[in-house]
Write an enzyme that holds these catalytic residues in place. Sequence first.
Site, PDB file in Angstrom:
ATOM      1  N   ASP A 202       0.951  -1.337   0.081  1.00  0.00           N
ATOM      2  CA  ASP A 202       0.128  -0.072   0.046  1.00  0.00           C
ATOM      3  C   ASP A 202       0.796   1.254  -0.160  1.00  0.00           C
ATOM      4  O   ASP A 202       1.750   1.442   1.092  1.00  0.00           O
ATOM      5  CB  ASP A 202      -0.991   0.017   1.340  1.00  0.00           C
ATOM      6  CG  ASP A 202      -2.016   1.142   1.324  1.00  0.00           C
ATOM      7  OD1 ASP A 202      -1.727   1.832   0.237  1.00  0.00           O
ATOM      8  OD2 ASP A 202      -2.685   1.154   2.185  1.00  0.00           O
TER       9      ASP A 202
ATOM     10  N   ASP B 264       4.495  11.151   2.371  1.00  0.00           N
ATOM     11  CA  ASP B 264       4.244  11.730   3.758  1.00  0.00           C
ATOM     12  C   ASP B 264       5.436  11.346   4.648  1.00  0.00           C
ATOM     13  O   ASP B 264       5.899  12.090   5.445  1.00  0.00           O
ATOM     14  CB  ASP B 264       2.912  11.847   4.177  1.00  0.00           C
ATOM     15  CG  ASP B 264       1.892  12.553   3.298  1.00  0.00           C
ATOM     16  OD1 ASP B 264       2.339  13.519   2.567  1.00  0.00           O
ATOM     17  OD2 ASP B 264       0.713  12.037   3.271  1.00  0.00           O
TER      18      ASP B 264
ATOM     19  N   ALA C 280       7.015   2.099   5.186  1.00  0.00           N
ATOM     20  CA  ALA C 280       5.789   2.519   5.189  1.00  0.00           C
ATOM     21  C   ALA C 280       4.847   1.943   4.223  1.00  0.00           C
ATOM     22  O   ALA C 280       3.673   1.174   4.210  1.00  0.00           O
ATOM     23  CB  ALA C 280       5.581   4.250   4.883  1.00  0.00           C
TER      24      ALA C 280
END
Length: 311
Positions: A256, A262, A292
């Site tokens: 994902d 960010d 992430a």
Amino acid sequence: MTAQNRTGEGRILVVGSVNVDLVLGVARHPQPGETIAGTGSRRSPGGKGANQACAAARLGGDVRFAGRTGAGPDAELALALLHSAGADLTAATEIPDEETGLAVVTVDESGENSIVIIAGANGSWTPQDVQELRAAVAESDLVVSQGEIPAAAVDELARLCTDTGTRFLLNLAPVIEVEEGTLTAADPLVVNESEGRLALSSLTGAEAPDDDMATVRGLRDAGIRSVVMTRGARGAILAVDAEISEISSPVVHSVDTTGAGDAFVGALALGLARGESAGEAGRRAARVGAFAVTRHGAQPSYPGREDELPE
């Protein structure tokens, strides 16, 4: 890229958006006019400003977040992980007549996403609201903002940083029509490939080249102090002083990509606020971004200080 580490503590102020993310799993993204069955849904905190603040705070940063929510349970959800990460939320404001920002995110089986955003309370920022943050800006080593709040507010924040001598990191995502002085105040300007081309076209009035290195050089030639171009799995390009260099990204299995950029920005901001070189901060940021994408969601996917980052 010279750090202005005035407090010596690496204090970061993030001024930006905060949302609830409604994430929809799909086998593939639908074509226009097509209806497909999803594979699941979940709600979690999001918004570029809140994401970047959360990423820096989870890594141990001294982070204050200034954002705007509506009232009710969505506001609590939107700020929940920032709160648990230890971010200072005293500058977070509830706007009773507005709804909390919403992002509808579809994620396919390869981890690629598409996003539609409803600004809600994020759209209520004014230059006057930003002026109320003068003391917080002056106390900070680095101020971070993005393109998910009104351009007039971002412009005022850039002016305030210039007035107080505070370093300003602008993540121009999405690209909004900020003043030229806002772009040239950024140190660094953080963009991805398409955002970099749009920013360069805005500055020069000409079509940007279809080449990442040339785009970064063009931004520097147009007066941007320093530039960081993120390129997903291909890493990033740094333009600092007279040097342009590339940073690679660790090879990982992506599930994902939501919020990975960010995560990069939050980690980069933390390193710069602590006085690290752009290269050192950027290399760690690439590892944080890679971490992430191996987990679902935006803020829920961010590493803490105890997590081992991919090499």
